[in-house]
Design a protein around this motif. Structure first.
Motif, short mmCIF file in Angstrom:
data_model
loop_
_atom_site.label_atom_id
_atom_site.label_comp_id
_atom_site.label_asym_id
_atom_site.label_seq_id
_atom_site.Cartn_x
_atom_site.Cartn_y
_atom_site.Cartn_z
N HIS A 1 0.86 -1.18 0.00
CA HIS A 1 0.00 0.00 0.00
C HIS A 1 0.89 1.23 0.00
N GLU B 1 3.08 0.81 3.27
CA GLU B 1 2.62 -0.22 4.19
C GLU B 1 2.75 -1.57 3.53
N ARG C 1 1.10 -5.19 3.84
CA ARG C 1 -0.10 -5.76 4.44
C ARG C 1 -0.15 -7.26 4.20
N GLY D 1 -2.35 -10.34 3.90
CA GLY D 1 -3.76 -10.45 3.61
C GLY D 1 -4.22 -11.86 3.33
N VAL E 1 -7.37 -7.77 5.33
CA VAL E 1 -6.02 -7.53 5.85
C VAL E 1 -5.91 -8.13 7.25
N ALA F 1 -0.97 -5.11 9.22
CA ALA F 1 -0.31 -4.10 8.39
C ALA F 1 0.92 -3.57 9.11
#
Length: 787
Positions: free
Chosen positions: A685, A740, A742, A744, A750, A753
């Motif tokens: 992200h 970020e 993450r 998942g 998610v 994070a």
């Protein structure tokens, strides 16, 4: 062979295996006449049919006058097109026939150069009686590149044993619009998943000695409206950041030796005439030294469809200048029109020599110019295209690619249940097969030969496992007839649980609901299948919706009443077995979605790789949020994710150098009562960047099998290069700033994070950048099971 020696009686250097392939090609090239040179740049479609029942666009328009065999081979021949993949032929008979053709080609020309033989091989060797594997969307759903590599190795071995040298696969187009009929041929909607899986396929095929051909370079899947061959309105950043990375991975990590051009036009320029793409990028920047082959009839299409060429000679000139080396599938623009244009000085013979050099080098690498080359395999009498080892890989890949989307507890099916099996694909063997499987691609025109394989249906396999099974089709895949729906409703109402199997029939150019040229107006189920679903759901019987499709179809609110939803993407010849095993609980599902499942049937050419304004927002009344996001999939057991942390760098865990690597770890435990496989996914992200970026994008993943109570650390090593993107100047950069990572369960779920900061100065990276996130799994001691 007719030319074994030089004029002075010495050995021909192009057959001297002590010399490099380049040296051998350079020795032969100047001795060839113009006609002999150009003969190496064309293929001939063996057994091509001009009836109109073709396997390529506009085939009947392009082969109305087939050349005489003796005329075609008098100066040599570059390629033979699909001797096994044009009509049903017994494997042994086909190999003997191919060898006889090769002997004629060798004898007819001065230099005795055999033809390079190519075949389709997307879901297996596209030949009669050859194993049919799951489609590429299933490869993506498995998240298992190693198994895909093993599959490709088996495919390649069967092709090489038959005398085939080149396979037209894999397809590396990243899905951009699910309405596109060839969505089933793509691996998914994420370039990292497509690239890693595609590179694995290439490694397997090339290891078997078969040249892998990357398709379709580039942009084909981004056509406007999802229409086949429609214009592509794509900007340079989408091309660079979404479309091209899988090709880079397959070349660098897979070692592919051939590339096929895309039919597409990008911003008004057909790829077949795009020198900037086929030469400037592919060869000059990326350093590709293999062959570029034309997609079928793509050279002539520059005249007939794109209309950027005035005639065949002009089309040949444009394609050759762009960087296409070989015209496929059969001799046309690169035949007499190119010879005459070169004679008139309209085409520089140096361009012909450049293409020829690459063709000769590849033939030399394949051993076709070696002394003692044999056109007939030594063990031809025992040749088989379908065996137990191949079937084992096919069923394992099918099992791993079944995706459980929803489950309220009805699955696995309880023992002793009265089960109604309803739906038009439940008892149809063709519902297991993709468009490029031999039975669908070619066999439909040769029904007298049969399928050539035993392809059990879902009904066949469930009948072996479920004693109390009834069946009603309800409707057909296409058409408007609803007369069978009442019987299906009655069967469902009388059962403890109803399995409702709906989906597609793969075909070509309108003969199916999925496949090449079978594009969709919207994403509603074909025919009256949605009416069947609504009627069966209204019975109140728990319904397991089983989707056997070539694309994701919209599952809006009207489908929310299903007790369970299972997605399968054309699972291959043993797909019925794999599905039945998952439904009955013999196999714990572990597939994950390689594409999102939309909620709305309207054409929303948007995947999960969307920036903020491409997602749900307050400035549009249209909500594109999918029902099930990319990466989603459930299991019959439960997993707990915990203790996400940055392992390296240790001194300042939040600082990630723009030229360094960060290592992050998470612990995953199986807290259920049965063994299962979790697919651990890692997403990036980037909250603020100089250009808009996807909210999340996949940068790492691994399959993690765990026994009940077992746990493991999963550590990802992420090079900063993986965070790169195309910046303001059009060059790929690693930009400093907050990001970020993450962990998942999917792109929309998610588990943890980790905030990081890329530190340093903006750094430009190119083709030699790091492409992969490494993965390390460390098993831990058993953890207590949940109550």
């Amino acid at each position: 062979m007719s030319s074994q020696s030089l004029e002075d009686g010495g050995a021909a250097p192009w057959r001297d295996q002590r010399l490099s392939p380049t040296e051998r090609a350079e020795a032969l090239l100047p001795k060839m006449s113009l006609e002999e040179k150009i003969a190496q740049l064309v293929g001939v479609w063996v057994g091509a049919d001009a009836s109109g029942e073709g396997v390529a666009p506009h085939q009947s328009d392009m082969i109305s006058e087939l050349p005489q065999w003796s005329t075609v081979i008098q100066h040599g021949l570059g390629q033979l097109t699909r001797p096994f993949g044009t009509a049903p032929v017994d494997p042994v008979s086909g190999a003997r026939s191919l060898a006889a053709s090769q002997a004629q080609i060798v004898a007819a020309s001065r230099f005795g150069i055999p033809a390079q033989v190519h075949e389709e091989c997307l879901t297996g060797f596209a030949a009669w009686r050859a194993t049919v594997y799951p489609t590429p969307l299933s490869w993506g759903a498995s998240f298992d590149p190693e198994l895909v590599e093993a599959m490709a190795d088996r495919i390649g071995r069967s092709m090489r044993a038959a005398g085939v040298h080149q396979g037209l696969a894999p397809v590396l187009d990243v899905t951009r619009d699910y309405r596109w009929g060839r969505t089933e041929e793509t691996i998914g909607e994420d370039p990292y998943l497509v690239g890693t899986t595609g590179a694995a396929y290439v490694r397997g095929l090339e290891r078997a000695g078969v040249v892998a051909t990357l398709k379709h370079f580039a942009g084909y899947s981004a056509s406007r409206g999802g229409r086949n061959l429609a214009p592509v309105p794509m900007g340079p950043r989408e091309l660079a950041d979404v479309i091209l990375p899988p090709f880079e991975m397959a070349l660098r990590l897979g070692g592919a030796r051939s590339v096929m051009n895309s039919y597409a036009e990008i911003d008004g320029l057909p790829v077949a005439a795009d020198r900037g793409l086929l030469t400037g990028l592919l060869r000059d920047e990326w350093g590709f030294t293999g062959t570029v082959v034309a997609d079928y009839f793509a050279v002539r299409f520059l005249q007939t469809l794109h209309r950027v060429a005035g005639d065949a000679a002009d089309a040949a000139r444009l394609a050759l200048r762009a960087g296409i080396d070989v015209e496929l599938p059969t001799v046309d623009a690169f035949g007499a029109p190119l010879v005459e244009a070169a004679r008139r000085g309209e085409v520089d013979e140096a361009l012909i020599d450049c293409a020829l050099r690459r063709v000769l080098i590849q033939k030399i690498e394949l051993g076709l110019l070696d002394e003692g080359w044999q056109e007939l395999p030594a063990d031809v009498a025992s040749l088989r295209f379908d065996d137990e080892t191949s079937q084992d890989i096919a069923v394992r890949l099918a099992r791993e690619s079944v995706v459980l989307l929803r489950n309220t507890g009805v699955l696995p099916l309880p023992a002793g249940s009265r089960v109604a099996l309803v739906g038009p694909v439940a008892d149809d063997p063709m519902a297991m097969l993709g468009c490029y499987s031999f039975p669908n691609h070619v066999g439909v025109n040769h029904s007298d030969f049969g399928l050539g394989l035993d392809i059990p249906t879902l009904r066949d396999e469930l009948a072996r496992r479920v004693p109390l099974l009834t069946h009603e089709p309800g409707c057909t895949i296409t058409g408007e007839d609803t007369s069978g729906i009442p019987a299906a409703v009655a069967a469902a109402a009388a059962a403890d649980v109803c399995l409702l199997a709906v989906g597609d029939r793969a075909g070509m150019f309108g003969r199916g609901t999925s496949g090449e040229g079978c594009d969709a107006v919207d994403l509603r189920l074909p025919g009256v299948q949605a009416d069947l679903v609504r009627a069966v759901l209204a019975t109140g019987t728990p319904v397991v919706l089983v989707l056997m499709t070539g694309r994701p179809y919209a599952l809006g609110p009207e489908f929310d009443g299903a007790a369970a939803v299972v997605q399968a993407f054309f699972l291959g010849q043993l797909g019925g077995q794999a599905l039945a095993e998952v439904l009955t609980g013999a196999v714990n599902p572990s597939g994950r979605l390689p594409v999102s499942v939309p909620r709305d049937v309207g054409g929303l050419p948007s995947t999960y790789l969307a920036p903020p304004l491409g997602r749900r927002n307050k400035v549009s009344s249209v909500d594109p949020t999918p029902t099930y996001p990319f990466g989603h999939g459930l299991s019959y057991t439960t997993f707990e994710w915990s203790d996400a942390t940055v392992v390296e760098p240790r001194d300042d865990p939040a600082a990630w150098p723009v030229d360094g690597e960060v290592r992050v770890r998470i612990t995953v435990a199986n807290t259920g009562e049965r063994a299962g496989t979790e697919v651990v996914q890692l997403y990036l992200h980037d909250p603020v960047a100089q250009t808009t970026r996807p909210v999340v994008r996949l940068i790492g993943y691994t399959r993690l099998p765990l026994a009940p109570g077992e746990a493991a650390h999963v550590t990802f090593g992420v090079p900063a290069d993986v965070a790169s993107f195309t910046g303001l100047t059009g060059r790929r950069i690693v930009e400093p700033g907050d990001v970020e990572l993450r962990f998942g369960r999917s792109s929309g779920d998610v588990a943890a994070a980790l905030p990081l900061r890329l530190v340093g100065t903006e750094r430009q990276v190119g083709y030699e950048r790091e492409l992969l996130t490494s993965v390390r799994v460390e098993p831990l001691v058993a953890v207590p099971q949940s109550a």
